[in-house]
Design a protein around this motif. Sequence first.
Motif, mmCIF file in Angstrom:
data_model
loop_
_atom_site.group_PDB
_atom_site.id
_atom_site.type_symbol
_atom_site.label_atom_id
_atom_site.label_comp_id
_atom_site.label_asym_id
_atom_site.label_seq_id
_atom_site.Cartn_x
_atom_site.Cartn_y
_atom_site.Cartn_z
ATOM 1 N N MET A 21 0.816 -1.219 0.000
ATOM 2 C CA MET A 21 0.000 0.000 0.000
ATOM 3 C C MET A 21 0.847 1.265 0.000
ATOM 4 O O MET A 21 0.534 2.215 -0.717
ATOM 5 N N LEU A 22 1.908 1.298 0.788
ATOM 6 C CA LEU A 22 2.745 2.501 0.833
ATOM 7 C C LEU A 22 3.376 2.797 -0.529
ATOM 8 O O LEU A 22 3.308 3.934 -1.002
ATOM 9 N N PRO A 23 3.969 1.799 -1.214
ATOM 10 C CA PRO A 23 4.474 2.087 -2.563
ATOM 11 C C PRO A 23 3.368 2.515 -3.534
ATOM 12 O O PRO A 23 3.600 3.363 -4.406
ATOM 13 N N LEU A 24 2.172 1.962 -3.385
ATOM 14 C CA LEU A 24 1.068 2.370 -4.261
ATOM 15 C C LEU A 24 0.657 3.816 -3.986
ATOM 16 O O LEU A 24 0.393 4.582 -4.922
ATOM 17 N N VAL A 25 0.619 4.203 -2.727
ATOM 18 C CA VAL A 25 0.284 5.591 -2.383
ATOM 19 C C VAL A 25 1.380 6.525 -2.894
ATOM 20 O O VAL A 25 1.102 7.596 -3.446
ATOM 21 N N ALA A 26 2.640 6.108 -2.731
ATOM 22 C CA ALA A 26 3.756 6.925 -3.232
ATOM 23 C C ALA A 26 3.688 7.057 -4.750
ATOM 24 O O ALA A 26 3.926 8.143 -5.294
ATOM 25 N N SER A 27 3.340 5.974 -5.442
ATOM 26 C CA SER A 27 3.236 6.060 -6.904
ATOM 27 C C SER A 27 2.080 6.963 -7.315
ATOM 28 O O SER A 27 2.171 7.685 -8.309
ATOM 29 N N ALA A 28 1.003 6.962 -6.541
ATOM 30 C CA ALA A 28 -0.120 7.863 -6.831
ATOM 31 C C ALA A 28 0.318 9.314 -6.670
ATOM 32 O O ALA A 28 0.010 10.164 -7.522
ATOM 33 N N ALA A 29 1.049 9.605 -5.602
ATOM 34 C CA ALA A 29 1.527 10.979 -5.383
ATOM 35 C C ALA A 29 2.481 11.405 -6.490
ATOM 36 O O ALA A 29 2.390 12.529 -7.014
ATOM 37 N N THR A 143 -5.461 -3.495 -2.076
ATOM 38 C CA THR A 143 -4.353 -3.225 -2.997
ATOM 39 C C THR A 143 -4.833 -3.220 -4.450
ATOM 40 O O THR A 143 -4.356 -2.419 -5.249
ATOM 41 N N THR A 144 -5.777 -4.076 -4.762
ATOM 42 C CA THR A 144 -6.342 -4.061 -6.115
ATOM 43 C C THR A 144 -7.021 -2.720 -6.381
ATOM 44 O O THR A 144 -6.818 -2.094 -7.421
ATOM 45 N N GLN A 145 -7.830 -2.281 -5.426
ATOM 46 C CA GLN A 145 -8.527 -1.009 -5.568
ATOM 47 C C GLN A 145 -7.541 0.140 -5.715
ATOM 48 O O GLN A 145 -7.718 1.013 -6.567
ATOM 49 N N MET A 146 -6.490 0.152 -4.924
ATOM 50 C CA MET A 146 -5.517 1.245 -4.986
ATOM 51 C C MET A 146 -4.794 1.240 -6.323
ATOM 52 O O MET A 146 -4.570 2.297 -6.926
ATOM 53 N N GLY A 147 -4.394 0.060 -6.797
ATOM 54 C CA GLY A 147 -3.722 -0.019 -8.090
ATOM 55 C C GLY A 147 -4.594 0.521 -9.214
ATOM 56 O O GLY A 147 -4.131 1.266 -10.073
ATOM 57 N N LEU A 148 -5.861 0.173 -9.189
ATOM 58 C CA LEU A 148 -6.782 0.667 -10.212
ATOM 59 C C LEU A 148 -7.077 2.157 -10.036
ATOM 60 O O LEU A 148 -7.214 2.884 -11.025
ATOM 61 N N ALA A 149 -7.148 2.611 -8.790
ATOM 62 C CA ALA A 149 -7.399 4.034 -8.529
ATOM 63 C C ALA A 149 -6.245 4.900 -9.033
ATOM 64 O O ALA A 149 -6.453 6.050 -9.418
ATOM 65 N N VAL A 150 -5.052 4.366 -9.039
ATOM 66 C CA VAL A 150 -3.908 5.096 -9.579
ATOM 67 C C VAL A 150 -3.931 5.042 -11.106
ATOM 68 O O VAL A 150 -3.743 6.045 -11.791
ATOM 69 N N ALA A 151 -4.172 3.865 -11.655
ATOM 70 C CA ALA A 151 -4.029 3.658 -13.093
ATOM 71 C C ALA A 151 -5.137 4.300 -13.933
ATOM 72 O O ALA A 151 -4.848 4.910 -14.966
ATOM 73 N N ILE A 152 -6.365 4.175 -13.530
ATOM 74 C CA ILE A 152 -7.472 4.616 -14.394
ATOM 75 C C ILE A 152 -7.426 6.120 -14.671
ATOM 76 O O ILE A 152 -7.444 6.528 -15.836
ATOM 77 N N PRO A 153 -7.339 6.982 -13.656
ATOM 78 C CA PRO A 153 -7.227 8.410 -13.983
ATOM 79 C C PRO A 153 -5.947 8.722 -14.756
ATOM 80 O O PRO A 153 -5.932 9.602 -15.611
ATOM 81 N N GLY A 154 -4.883 7.994 -14.442
ATOM 82 C CA GLY A 154 -3.620 8.205 -15.153
ATOM 83 C C GLY A 154 -3.740 7.900 -16.627
ATOM 84 O O GLY A 154 -3.179 8.605 -17.473
ATOM 85 N N ILE A 155 -4.462 6.848 -16.951
ATOM 86 C CA ILE A 155 -4.667 6.488 -18.360
ATOM 87 C C ILE A 155 -5.463 7.570 -19.073
ATOM 88 O O ILE A 155 -5.085 8.042 -20.144
#
Length: 185
Positions: A21-29, A143-155
């Motif tokens: 989760m921490l790396p996913l949050v960092a990647s979102a930031a 973690t699935t939700q966080m990964g998708l929450a980062v990727a979808i707006p990014g796409i």
Amino acid sequence: MSLESIINPFARILSDGGALMLPLVASAALLWGAMGARAVLLWLGLVPPTGGPVRSVLSLAEESLRTPSLVRDRDDLQARLSPYRALLKRHSLLIRSLVIVAPLGGLLGTVGGMIETFRSLEQMALFTQGGGVAGGIAQALLTTQMGLAVAIPGIVLGRLMTRRANHMNDQLNNLGERLLEEAAA
């Protein structure tokens, strides 16, 4: 509403989501920071100051093409436009990379959560200290939700930014063609 009442739910999500989760949050930031910087460049056309005032990409390119003399030929034009094309691509590779990696990180967290779930089932420990089945499933889903929450707006936003960068690149080409015509006249 206290600061603690705001922070506690986020801390719990980070904790429940497991190690990824921490790396996913960092990647979102990092993704949102890069997209913000790219948006300022592409929609406002602004280049960070390098000792002078903030200027637009197109005005800097035109100034560069007009001085010290008009563009001599196509090779000269391409060489002089190259830094501005590179500027329009700034952060695009980082954005694309994060958009690809985030769902994979979420998937890796899902696998970790499912492993925890199956270990709990194997040990018949439905309510262990680590959360057992429920904890493993929660980790997998978070973690699935966080990964998708980062990727979808990014796409979506990444694609809009690519379109805008292509439009600005076309404007640079038109400027160059116009200056080539002036030089030939």
